[in-house]
Every structure is written in C-alpha cells, then in structure tokens.
Motif scaffolding. Structure first.
Motif, PDB file in Angstrom:
ATOM      1  N   UNK A  17       7.964  -2.919 -20.876  1.00  0.00           N
ATOM      2  CA  UNK A  17       7.217  -3.824 -20.356  1.00  0.00           C
ATOM      3  C   UNK A  17       7.549  -4.591 -18.769  1.00  0.00           C
ATOM      4  N   UNK A  18       6.807  -4.104 -17.561  1.00  0.00           N
ATOM      5  CA  UNK A  18       7.294  -4.819 -16.362  1.00  0.00           C
ATOM      6  C   UNK A  18       6.633  -6.363 -16.054  1.00  0.00           C
ATOM      7  N   UNK A  19       5.434  -6.291 -16.512  1.00  0.00           N
ATOM      8  CA  UNK A  19       4.666  -7.522 -16.587  1.00  0.00           C
ATOM      9  C   UNK A  19       3.302  -7.377 -16.422  1.00  0.00           C
ATOM     10  N   UNK A  20       2.860  -8.212 -15.481  1.00  0.00           N
ATOM     11  CA  UNK A  20       1.103  -8.073 -15.447  1.00  0.00           C
ATOM     12  C   UNK A  20       0.895  -7.656 -14.056  1.00  0.00           C
ATOM     13  N   UNK A  21      -0.131  -6.997 -13.674  1.00  0.00           N
ATOM     14  CA  UNK A  21      -0.710  -6.626 -12.245  1.00  0.00           C
ATOM     15  C   UNK A  21      -1.383  -7.984 -11.970  1.00  0.00           C
ATOM     16  N   UNK A  22      -0.974  -8.200 -10.690  1.00  0.00           N
ATOM     17  CA  UNK A  22      -1.614  -9.481  -9.990  1.00  0.00           C
ATOM     18  C   UNK A  22      -2.683  -9.090  -8.672  1.00  0.00           C
ATOM     19  N   UNK A  23      -2.104  -8.210  -7.872  1.00  0.00           N
ATOM     20  CA  UNK A  23      -2.864  -7.679  -6.928  1.00  0.00           C
ATOM     21  C   UNK A  23      -2.259  -6.391  -6.313  1.00  0.00           C
ATOM     22  N   UNK A  24      -2.951  -6.111  -5.197  1.00  0.00           N
ATOM     23  CA  UNK A  24      -2.627  -4.733  -4.360  1.00  0.00           C
ATOM     24  C   UNK A  24      -2.316  -5.142  -3.139  1.00  0.00           C
ATOM     25  N   UNK A  25      -1.271  -4.517  -2.400  1.00  0.00           N
ATOM     26  CA  UNK A  25      -1.028  -4.924  -1.150  1.00  0.00           C
ATOM     27  C   UNK A  25      -0.989  -3.430  -0.281  1.00  0.00           C
ATOM     28  N   UNK A  26      -2.013  -3.329   0.998  1.00  0.00           N
ATOM     29  CA  UNK A  26      -1.883  -2.255   1.651  1.00  0.00           C
ATOM     30  C   UNK A  26      -1.244  -2.381   2.935  1.00  0.00           C
ATOM     31  N   UNK A  27      -0.499  -1.477   3.276  1.00  0.00           N
ATOM     32  CA  UNK A  27       0.075  -1.416   4.614  1.00  0.00           C
ATOM     33  C   UNK A  27      -0.894  -0.819   5.650  1.00  0.00           C
ATOM     34  N   UNK A  28      -1.484  -1.499   6.576  1.00  0.00           N
ATOM     35  CA  UNK A  28      -2.593  -1.194   7.757  1.00  0.00           C
ATOM     36  C   UNK A  28      -1.796  -0.210   8.602  1.00  0.00           C
ATOM     37  N   UNK A  29      -0.501  -0.268   8.640  1.00  0.00           N
ATOM     38  CA  UNK A  29       0.172   0.638   9.846  1.00  0.00           C
ATOM     39  C   UNK A  29       0.617   2.129   9.585  1.00  0.00           C
ATOM     40  N   UNK A  30      -0.514   2.902   9.648  1.00  0.00           N
ATOM     41  CA  UNK A  30      -0.428   4.266   9.302  1.00  0.00           C
ATOM     42  C   UNK A  30       0.853   4.782   9.628  1.00  0.00           C
ATOM     43  N   UNK A  31       1.504   4.601  10.998  1.00  0.00           N
ATOM     44  CA  UNK A  31       2.690   5.264  11.467  1.00  0.00           C
ATOM     45  C   UNK A  31       3.898   4.913  10.537  1.00  0.00           C
ATOM     46  N   UNK A  32       3.728   3.811   9.694  1.00  0.00           N
ATOM     47  CA  UNK A  32       5.014   3.350   8.795  1.00  0.00           C
ATOM     48  C   UNK A  32       4.987   4.087   7.498  1.00  0.00           C
ATOM     49  N   UNK A  33       3.868   4.682   7.247  1.00  0.00           N
ATOM     50  CA  UNK A  33       3.676   5.336   5.824  1.00  0.00           C
ATOM     51  C   UNK A  33       4.327   6.670   5.920  1.00  0.00           C
ATOM     52  N   UNK A  34       5.267   6.889   4.796  1.00  0.00           N
ATOM     53  CA  UNK A  34       6.101   8.152   4.917  1.00  0.00           C
ATOM     54  C   UNK A  34       6.708   8.077   3.161  1.00  0.00           C
ATOM     55  N   UNK A  35       5.855   8.680   2.437  1.00  0.00           N
ATOM     56  CA  UNK A  35       6.365   8.879   1.044  1.00  0.00           C
ATOM     57  C   UNK A  35       7.583   9.343   0.722  1.00  0.00           C
ATOM     58  N   UNK A  36       7.976  10.323   1.611  1.00  0.00           N
ATOM     59  CA  UNK A  36       9.232  10.977   1.594  1.00  0.00           C
ATOM     60  C   UNK A  36      10.364  10.099   1.823  1.00  0.00           C
ATOM     61  N   UNK A  37      10.069   9.100   2.523  1.00  0.00           N
ATOM     62  CA  UNK A  37      11.232   7.852   2.835  1.00  0.00           C
ATOM     63  C   UNK A  37      10.937   6.529   1.816  1.00  0.00           C
ATOM     64  N   UNK A  38       9.914   6.984   0.950  1.00  0.00           N
ATOM     65  CA  UNK A  38       9.609   5.817  -0.010  1.00  0.00           C
ATOM     66  C   UNK A  38       9.166   4.745   0.774  1.00  0.00           C
ATOM     67  N   UNK A  39       8.189   4.979   1.725  1.00  0.00           N
ATOM     68  CA  UNK A  39       7.247   3.800   2.413  1.00  0.00           C
ATOM     69  C   UNK A  39       5.874   4.290   1.956  1.00  0.00           C
ATOM     70  N   UNK A  40       5.389   3.749   1.130  1.00  0.00           N
ATOM     71  CA  UNK A  40       3.921   4.008   0.605  1.00  0.00           C
ATOM     72  C   UNK A  40       2.827   3.148   1.253  1.00  0.00           C
ATOM     73  N   UNK A  41       1.607   3.396   1.203  1.00  0.00           N
ATOM     74  CA  UNK A  41       0.703   2.777   1.556  1.00  0.00           C
ATOM     75  C   UNK A  41       0.168   1.545   0.986  1.00  0.00           C
ATOM     76  N   UNK A  42       0.129   1.844  -0.465  1.00  0.00           N
ATOM     77  CA  UNK A  42      -0.359   0.760  -1.245  1.00  0.00           C
ATOM     78  C   UNK A  42       0.749   0.484  -2.405  1.00  0.00           C
TER      79      UNK A  42
END
Length: 105
Positions: A17-42
């Motif tokens: 058990x990790x805990x309880x979900x509270x909210x989602x954060x979204x990165x609005x800067x598309x140029x910073x999103x790169x899943x290969x570098x572990x930089x996710x949008x949500x």
C-alpha cells in the motif's frame, strides 16, 4: 482513469500500500515531457498516512482500478517505486508550474 476518486487506495504491483490518491498534477509545458527520460505529463499525488513520504506517481504507471477492492494498482513494484525516487516532487510541481486536476469525491 475515470474510476479514480479522491482517497482511492493505491497499491503497488506486489501488493504494497502506497497511500491514498489526492489529486493529479499536469505539466503544461509540452517541451519538458519525455517518458524516456522519466519526465511525464501527468502525476498522481499519493498521500502516505503510514510513513513520512508521499508519492508522485506517473499516470503511465497505473495498471488499472479494481472495482471489487476499490483500489488502484500500479504496474510497478515497491522496489521500483523506491529505486525511481517517486517520493521526489517533480520540478514543475515544486516551482509552481503544475496544473492541479482534483479527483472527484
């Protein structure tokens, strides 16, 4: 993930058990999103009530929601959560650039 609600229990793939979900954060800067570098949008913010560390889990790591147990399950184990330092707040959240998306009650 339509089934995910505030205070949904979040479990690792190996049943921790990790805990309880509270909210989602979204990165609005598309140029910073790169899943290969572990930089996710949500990221899902998970409040840990048992330990002093909270978690920031990429939504890509969610495997699904179990209606029977009312739990969200990750695709990764607790060991991988620890290895990837998912207690570390992503930079875009830390510097106030995140868009908060509340989960329904």
């Amino acid at each position: 993930m339509a089934e995910l609600h505030k205070k949904t229990r979040v479990m690792t793939a190996d049943g921790q058990k990790l805990g309880e979900a509270l909210r989602i954060y979204r990165n609005p800067r598309e140029e910073e999103i790169n899943p290969e570098l572990k930089l996710f949008e949500f990221y899902l913010y998970v409040l840990n009530l048992d330990l002093p560390d909270d978690y920031f889990i990429p939504l890509d790591y969610l495997a699904g929601y179990d209606e029977k147990t009312r739990e969200a399950r990750l695709k990764i184990s607790m060991r991988k959560v620890e290895k990837e330092l998912l207690t570390r707040k992503p930079q875009f959240i830390a510097i106030g650039q995140a868009v908060e998306e509340p989960l329904p009650e």
